[in-house]
Scaffold this active site. Structure first.
Site, PDB file in Angstrom:
ATOM      1  N   TRP A  67     -23.644  34.896 -31.747  1.00  0.00           N
ATOM      2  CA  TRP A  67     -24.944  34.228 -31.600  1.00  0.00           C
ATOM      3  C   TRP A  67     -25.971  34.726 -32.607  1.00  0.00           C
ATOM      4  CZ3 TRP A  67     -29.688  36.523 -29.978  1.00  0.00           C
ATOM      5  CH2 TRP A  67     -29.618  37.899 -29.710  1.00  0.00           C
ATOM      6  N   ASP A  68     -25.802  35.972 -33.066  1.00  0.00           N
ATOM      7  CA  ASP A  68     -26.819  36.509 -33.952  1.00  0.00           C
ATOM      8  C   ASP A  68     -26.786  35.822 -35.307  1.00  0.00           C
ATOM      9  OD1 ASP A  68     -24.380  38.184 -33.596  1.00  0.00           O
ATOM     10  OD2 ASP A  68     -25.063  39.030 -35.486  1.00  0.00           O
ATOM     11  N   GLU A  77     -26.994  43.903 -23.706  1.00  0.00           N
ATOM     12  CA  GLU A  77     -25.647  44.025 -23.147  1.00  0.00           C
ATOM     13  C   GLU A  77     -25.509  45.193 -22.178  1.00  0.00           C
ATOM     14  OE1 GLU A  77     -23.040  43.888 -26.521  1.00  0.00           O
ATOM     15  OE2 GLU A  77     -23.447  41.775 -26.878  1.00  0.00           O
ATOM     16  N   LYS A 114     -30.128  47.937 -24.120  1.00  0.00           N
ATOM     17  CA  LYS A 114     -29.386  48.243 -25.344  1.00  0.00           C
ATOM     18  C   LYS A 114     -30.133  47.743 -26.574  1.00  0.00           C
ATOM     19  CE  LYS A 114     -24.844  47.541 -27.497  1.00  0.00           C
ATOM     20  NZ  LYS A 114     -23.563  46.825 -27.411  1.00  0.00           N
ATOM     21  N   GLN A 115     -30.675  46.536 -26.441  1.00  0.00           N
ATOM     22  CA  GLN A 115     -31.290  45.897 -27.593  1.00  0.00           C
ATOM     23  C   GLN A 115     -32.371  44.954 -27.097  1.00  0.00           C
ATOM     24  OE1 GLN A 115     -27.304  44.209 -27.343  1.00  0.00           O
ATOM     25  NE2 GLN A 115     -28.022  42.798 -28.899  1.00  0.00           N
TER      26      GLN A 115
END
Lengths: 787, 787
Positions: free
Chosen positions: B361-362, B488, B592-593
């Protein structure tokens, strides 16, 4: 469901006439024999045809790699699978050089019968060979309840209509193929021929094979010898090779004469003994069996079973099939655990390789209560096994960065063997289920030494796990986030009611045990502060309640979720997990198996009667019973909330699950927890039995289909039997000091020799019968248990 | 982190002197060349020593089984892995029969340099052979931006100090070993020597190898030919076998003389063409390259890159290393996509086999916006690729019992290749990220034909997915249960704010597009009711807000959970997923992000400035940046809420992530999304750029470390460049009609040829600098980007 097998209906046995190759695997599970150490599936003596051959030793397994598409921290790198040990059942017969094979020649009669009091599997065949010689074979097989390593077969062949030379090849066969237990090639490779030969020996006419596994570090010795009776001379020769031992017995019979052979087989395994020592033990077992003789072995079976049935028998009036089913179930449960000696009962007992031979939480949750009430020594052995795995459980807790002990979700030797953590690692309730089993055992037996020596440590280490898992919130409640309860269609949730209540019970009981055995607790490093913290948490576990809907939420937010589209789900889309992705099941209101309903059974005092009724009705609409663990629990709670007819239907489902192969997987073995559930549905359902610190409570009520139920339980070594009739229940204590029980909430003191009959209060109106999802209502009792 | 490689600092190139075998794999990733069709890692010409050899064709992969410990419905049964195509980089050199090997003899000088304007990798070596002969090797390598199938090497060897016979072996090498991309034996087996020979051909001095994969049904042809210039006679011979083609070129040089060889390599693959046709195409590519000649190929590079840099260049004053890093990043992003032709950009581009060569997706979320603004044709090609995978996405949606299209979480050819559903299948936001990429592309280009022909279908099918996934509740909100957002460390949750906002945007844009292109929508079966439903849901997506804490909950209930014990977590326990089980990460507040922070960037109008500031501060304390996708996003939002210094630190982290190998995995390839993030941090962070239907918005503000930033974007084919200084920003439109942009919220009309300089308003007080978890604060800008 395919057509069920036409088992006959008899009070103390179950038999099947005829033979159809397509049903062999099912038959073999039903007719499996075991003593908790050895397990022999009910294959035909001659080995072929067979469905799934199976010869097991409890605890013997092979270790295999666990494959992951994407691995993660804490995933077990290897798993365990039950394997076949050398098969000692095989006795092949040649009639004038024609092999006796039911697929050839003509079978005039074929009957197998499992006897619940004799503890034997009996077989009678009349057969004419393709060459026209008619014979009669009668075999009786047992796995000894009195001699742990021993199984035996009495095999009799008669020449019916003329002379014939009968040649028997009696064998031990190693490395027989296993059914596929795992689709991965690497796993299959490891499980293909898992035994390496360590030695093969002949001594006189006896033979012994010693093997070892490649990965799990276990050695297995199986020995055999024979006692032969023939009218004339019989030739007996024994030969061995690495994976086969064969004794050939040959005799000439005239018409009407018989050759009788008793085969004695001894089984031992060890992770430490050297091959020679192990061989000596297997040989000793055979010698012991020969000394006992067939008469001694069968007397031993009868004696052990008589002792069991004296307390455990459940008598049913109103349904002969249910009568048979409950005794059949109790027989299987008992034999699965009779000689455990610090081992567990796998989900399928020793009747098949299903679930890879693993033990799950339902052993403590469903099977142990039956053993605790009917064969408490077996229950103690099983709890000793859990205790023996404590080091693995501590190691697992450390790995998971928790504290105390985290017992394996599925295992053979105590190491975690699960590959899908949302339905295993985080189903932490297994730890509370073990603690509850300790509680039930101690309540039923009063075994304070066990509590001190074994119980305190199990309880303290599980209590520590809960404290590490839980968190206190500003609301003053103790929360358990990110866990999975019994319902496997809802995973990784916060505050699962079942888990929280069971954890609370665990903490409370741990604190009580640690206070009672303060020295022992101190030795385990349990501090007073720790005990105080357990008690505080126990009293404060969060219990989500949906005020708007007036029911408990199975877990936080559960009742807010979308309801499964039951109306659009077709009958062939069950079990749902085979047709829908997990994520969709997880995020909707759909229940695989009793969860909140199980909580109401296992923690009965946490709910008001009104809550129980409302909850039961609500969750009935959501529960699809895709698990064999559900029907019996639903029967218990249905009975408690007054839906006796529905309870009877659920009982009937549990009673026929394996006999009618309702889940289409009895081939792989009997469902031990479901078999146990039949007893539970009767005693805890219609008997209303719940244990408590203040004595056992009863609330016996019969469903309309039954006119009498009688059952017994062990209390502190004495037998209490109840006879339930529609209007009254009679309590009979066998001997020992008086005990207090509760009859519909009223305490009653019972004295040995003084039966007490108490009336059944009128049944309050329970309202309309709860409904189930489309296609998922249980079959009516009368249909399921038609004679 | 180990010591970073000592890359030199230069404005338009990056070079490295010296050579250390331990750092080769990192160097090879940094110096990788690509054009979006062919990818060549920056290995040494002579092939050895090497870190990870790598020659890729975009879209070429092998299919392998996906192993599961416990499989489930909808789990992909096979996965995809990028494989090496025949390696055309190899030119081995022998000096008087001594192999040129930097590990032997004496290396006097070794330099490699990647040039961002020339689009070449240049190498210079001076070496004395063990026999004492000194030589100078100069090689220049390119992957052609003007000739899609072509890569080429100009290789010059000079005899420095005396006569020598130079023998070159120039090769195509098939089935070179791959790095381990998956630990499973079955996967390794499939990926070991994945190419089967289809033919090997010599024609004159040219050679061609044709191969096919065993499982994925692809054929690959690689051809080569050489142009040789030698002072005297050179011998040129070509031989081939199944997996090797070799041209041997030999010439005698006197001291000071040079042998020059230009190697032309042509690469083609196809899932449909027969071997002969494919061979012809590869041969034609080589012929074309030879006709263009080295001068033509290098001119083509320069021309394409000049065109790119004219708009795309980002000028930085205040940090030479940052200046280099941003151009380096833009070069990698551009070359990864220059000749996509309906293919995607993998997570690592074509610079390594990391993530198995999958696209995530990134790509749409991070890389496509950069391409949209700087190389819109490449963006169009990539969106065409997603569109081309619609059938796979529809099939996946059907399999998941949803509607519309469910695009793959990780894939090469469009089929789902994920093995862990909680972090893939349910990360449905990938579908909205694709829709958002369509939106950005259409806004930036005004490409209405694309919207009609491609966009409407992508939007409608993803909108249908959201409608099937969502549910309306009594609260009148549209909820998305059981999904995973970008973070995640938090999975399978209800109402992830990022997902819900992006889904809302997707639905809204789908409705607008369907209304705009009503005919096209009708052809796709989109009804008016459907569009109405999309609009209703778009306006009603649930956005959890924690009133008590005054911040948005990343997902429902997130802020109620226990906070991760950051104080007890040691520096070496990061990344957390390598040291803690998922379940514990999932149930606690640890990020996580960027997730909620990313939502504030991607859906800027859904939050008030006060909410942005409060949310950013809250989530900064929880975000550990264990993903390379995080720092740039945190930079953008830090800048927006006024923490310019913190934004600069995050920008520095993004800028050094691959150059300093901060995640210790640049060996496996460059992180394309993180490289793209450097541009994003500068343009959207310090430029304050956000697109909207009413024109692009800017809010440019420099951090204290920089004195000037200039950058450009394409708007409807014209270039808008901004020059940002501390006190003011100058806007310059290259040509075309006037456009409206927003400067700090005020609309401004820009005309070509009329630069406009607007003042920077004073920076409001942003309060104290937000803090990060212990050990997880970014390095200060000055330390990370020290010269």
């Amino acid at each position: 469901m395919t057509d069920p097998l036409p088992f006959d209906v008899a009070p103390w046995s179950i038999g099947l006439s005829g033979l159809d190759e397509s049903e062999l695997a099912h038959r073999e599970s039903v007719f499996a024999l075991s003593n908790g150490h050895v397990g022999w599936r009910g294959t035909l003596d001659e080995g072929d045809p067979h469905g799934i051959t199976g010869s097991y030793l409890n605890g013997v397994f092979e270790r295999h790699p666990m494959p992951y598409a994407e691995a993660g921290y804490g995933y077990p790198s290897s798993g365990e699978s039950v394997i076949n040990v050398p098969n000692g059942k095989v006795i092949r017969l040649f009639v004038d050089d024609e092999p006796f094979d039911v697929r050839r020649g003509e079978v005039h009669r074929h009957e197998q019968r499992l006897d619940f009091r004799d503890g034997t599997l009996h077989r009678e065949v009349e057969w004419t060979s393709p060459a026209g010689r008619r014979i009669r074979v009668t075999s009786t097989r047992l796995v000894s309840l009195s001699h742990r390593p021993v199984a035996a077969v009495r095999y009799v062949v008669e020449a019916v209509d003329g002379p014939a030379t009968m040649t028997l090849q009696s064998e031990l066969v190693a490395n027989e193929a296993l059914p596929e237990v795992h689709p991965d090639d690497r796993v299959k490779e490891v499980l293909d021929e898992p035994l390496a030969a360590c030695g093969a020996f002949v001594l006189g006419t006896s033979a012994t094979l010693v093997h070892e596994t490649y990965e799990s570090g276990q050695r297995i010795a199986v020995a055999m010898d024979h006692t032969v009776s023939a009218p004339g001379r019989a030739i007996v020769e024994t030969e061995v090779s690495d994976h086969l031992a064969r004794t050939t017995i040959s005799a000439r019979l005239e018409a009407g004469e018989r050759l009788e052979v008793v085969k004695h087989v001894g089984h031992e395994w060890s992770a430490t003994l050297d091959p020679q020592a192990l061989r000596d033990r297997a040989d000793a077992a055979v010698d012991e069996a020969r000394r006992a003789g067939w008469a001694g072995l069968t007397a031993g079976q009868r004696e052990r079973l008589d002792a069991f049935w004296t307390c455990a028998d459940v008598e049913i009036e109103g349904s002969p099939r249910l009568q048979q089913a409950v005794r059949f179930a109790l027989f299987h449960v008992f034999q699965s655990a009779a000689r455990l000696e610090v081992r567990s009962v796998p989900g399928k007992g020793l009747t098949g390789a299903g679930y890879e031979g693993h033990t799950f939480w339902d052993f403590e949750g469903f099977v142990l209560p039956v053993l605790t009430s009917t064969a408490p020594e077996a229950a103690r052995q099983a709890l000793m096994w859990r205790h023996a795995t404590l080091d693995h459980a501590r190691e697992r807790a450390r790995q998971l960065k928790l504290a105390g002990a985290a017992f394996a979700w599925r295992t053979i030797d105590g190491r975690e063997s699960s590959g899908y953590w949302p339905a295993s690692t985080v189903a932490f309730h297994v730890n509370a289920d073990i603690a509850a089993a300790v509680l039930h055992y101690v309540r039923a037996t009063g075994d304070d030494a066990f509590l001190r020596d074994v119980g305190v440590e199990l309880l303290a280490e599980t209590a520590r796990l809960w404290m590490a898992l839980g968190r206190w919130d500003d609301d003053g409640r103790f929360h358990l986030d990110g866990v999975t309860g019994p319902d496997e269609y809802t995973a990784v949730v916060d505050d699962n009611v079942f888990t929280n209540l069971m954890a609370g019970q665990n903490l409370e009981f741990a604190a009580a045990a640690a206070r009672r055995h303060a020295d022992r607790a101190r030795d385990l490093g349990v501090t007073g502060d720790e005990i105080d913290a357990w008690e505080r948490a126990a009293g404060a576990v969060a219990i989500p309640f949906d005020e708007r809907r007036g029911v408990h939420a199975q877990s936080a937010g559960f009742t807010d979720h979308a309801r499964w589209a039951f109306e659009r789900t077709t009958a062939d889309q069950y079990p749902l997990q085979a047709h829908f992705p997990y994520f969709d099941l997880y995020r909707k209101q759909v229940v695989k198996q009793a969860d909140l309903t199980l909580a109401m059974f296992f923690a009965p005092d946490a709910f008001t009667p009104e809550q129980k009724a409302a909850n039961f009705g609500y969750y009935e609409q959501l529960t699809v019973r895709d698990s064999s663990l559900s029907a019996a629990v639903q029967a218990v709670v249905a009975a408690e909330v007054g839906h006796l007819d529905l309870a009877a239907d659920y009982l009937a489902e549990a009673a026929t699950l394996d006999l009618d192969d309702l889940h289409d997987n009895t081939d792989e073995g009997m469902h031990m927890a479901s078999l146990a559930g039949i007893w539970t549905a009767l005693t805890c359902g219609f008997g209303g039995m719940r244990d408590s610190d203040a004595g056992v409570r009863f609330a016996p009520r019969l469903p309309p289909q039954l006119t009498r139920i009688a059952f017994g339980i062990k209390l502190a070594g004495h037998t209490l039997r109840l006879e339930v009739r529609p209007d009254a229940t009679t309590y009979r204590l066998s001997d020992g000091p008086p005990v207090t029980v509760h009859h519909f909430g009223e305490p009653v003191e019972l004295e040995a020799g003084h039966p007490l009959t108490l009336p059944t209060p009128p049944l309050p109106d329970a309202g309309p019968r709860p409904t189930q999802p489309k296609h998922r209502a249980p079959r009516p009792f009368a249909e399921a248990l038609r004679a």
